[in-house]
Motif scaffolding. Structure first.
Motif, PDB file in Angstrom:
ATOM      1  N   GLU A  18       0.691  -1.150  -0.252  1.00 37.08           N
ATOM      2  CA  GLU A  18      -0.187   0.078  -0.125  1.00 37.08           C
ATOM      3  C   GLU A  18       0.788   0.708  -0.389  1.00 37.08           C
ATOM      4  N   ASN A  19       2.101   1.045  -0.865  1.00 30.59           N
ATOM      5  CA  ASN A  19       2.666   2.175  -1.292  1.00 30.59           C
ATOM      6  C   ASN A  19       3.533   3.026   0.118  1.00 30.59           C
ATOM      7  N   LYS A  20       4.471   3.914  -0.097  1.00 29.96           N
ATOM      8  CA  LYS A  20       5.493   4.290   0.350  1.00 29.96           C
ATOM      9  C   LYS A  20       5.499   6.090   0.892  1.00 29.96           C
ATOM     10  N   LEU A  22       3.374   4.528   4.136  1.00 27.74           N
ATOM     11  CA  LEU A  22       1.872   3.989   4.142  1.00 27.74           C
ATOM     12  C   LEU A  22       0.864   5.131   3.985  1.00 27.74           C
ATOM     13  N   GLU A  23      -0.316   4.039   2.879  1.00 29.38           N
ATOM     14  CA  GLU A  23      -1.449   4.862   2.707  1.00 29.38           C
ATOM     15  C   GLU A  23      -2.881   5.022   4.622  1.00 29.38           C
ATOM     16  N   PRO A  24      -3.391   5.757   4.938  1.00 32.19           N
ATOM     17  CA  PRO A  24      -5.105   5.602   5.245  1.00 32.19           C
ATOM     18  C   PRO A  24      -4.875   3.953   5.323  1.00 32.19           C
ATOM     19  N   HIS A  26      -7.271   2.066   4.248  1.00 26.65           N
ATOM     20  CA  HIS A  26      -8.533   2.459   3.455  1.00 26.65           C
ATOM     21  C   HIS A  26      -8.862   0.095   3.154  1.00 26.65           C
ATOM     22  N   LYS A  40     -13.229   2.309  -4.237  1.00 27.34           N
ATOM     23  CA  LYS A  40     -11.648   2.523  -2.724  1.00 27.34           C
ATOM     24  C   LYS A  40     -12.485   2.965  -1.429  1.00 27.34           C
ATOM     25  N   TRP A  42     -11.684   5.249   2.710  1.00 25.02           N
ATOM     26  CA  TRP A  42     -11.653   5.360   3.497  1.00 25.02           C
ATOM     27  C   TRP A  42     -11.657   5.409   5.078  1.00 25.02           C
ATOM     28  N   CYS A  52     -13.337   6.984  -1.375  1.00 23.19           N
ATOM     29  CA  CYS A  52     -13.049   7.237  -2.729  1.00 23.19           C
ATOM     30  C   CYS A  52     -13.138   7.900  -3.536  1.00 23.19           C
ATOM     31  N   ARG A  89      -2.420   4.636  10.233  1.00 15.98           N
ATOM     32  CA  ARG A  89      -3.289   6.477  10.338  1.00 15.98           C
ATOM     33  C   ARG A  89      -4.306   6.394   9.546  1.00 15.98           C
ATOM     34  N   TYR A  91      -6.978   8.812   7.191  1.00 20.11           N
ATOM     35  CA  TYR A  91      -7.635   9.969   6.690  1.00 20.11           C
ATOM     36  C   TYR A  91      -8.454  10.997   7.436  1.00 20.11           C
TER      37      TYR A  91
END
Length: 92
Positions: A18-20, A22-24, A26, A40, A42, A52, A89, A91
């Motif tokens: 989920e990316n770097k 890290l996304e909130p 979801h 998607k 949140w 989203c 984290r 949103y």
């Protein structure tokens, strides 16, 4: 790809990558197996859902019901997110 739960033929899940950074928190929703064009949603700190995108074009009434179920199970979603990623984290 951790599957959180299913609602009828719809999967509620998140991707392992989920990316770097890290996304909130979801989830993604798709009918049948996971897909790149998944819807998607949140998860807020209060356990509510914010749409989203609806890239998979789930019918409005079906999506509304799925989002209610996600809200009812938000602590489970957040717990699985933390277990998998080791951090949380929001949103908002």
């Amino acid at each position: 790809m951790p599957q959180i739960f299913k609602v009828g033929s719809y999967w509620v899940y998140f991707w392992s990558n989920e990316n770097k950074p890290l996304e909130p928190v979801h989830v993604h929703i798709s009918q049948g197996s996971p897909a790149e064009n998944a819807t998607k949603v949140w998860i807020t700190k209060a356990g509510k859902c914010i749409l989203c995108n609806n890239n998979s074009r789930i019918q409005k009434n079906i999506l509304k019901n799925i989002m209610r179920i996600i809200e009812a199970r938000s602590s489970e979603v957040i717990g699985k997110w933390y277990s998998h990623f080791g951090e949380v984290r929001f949103y908002c």
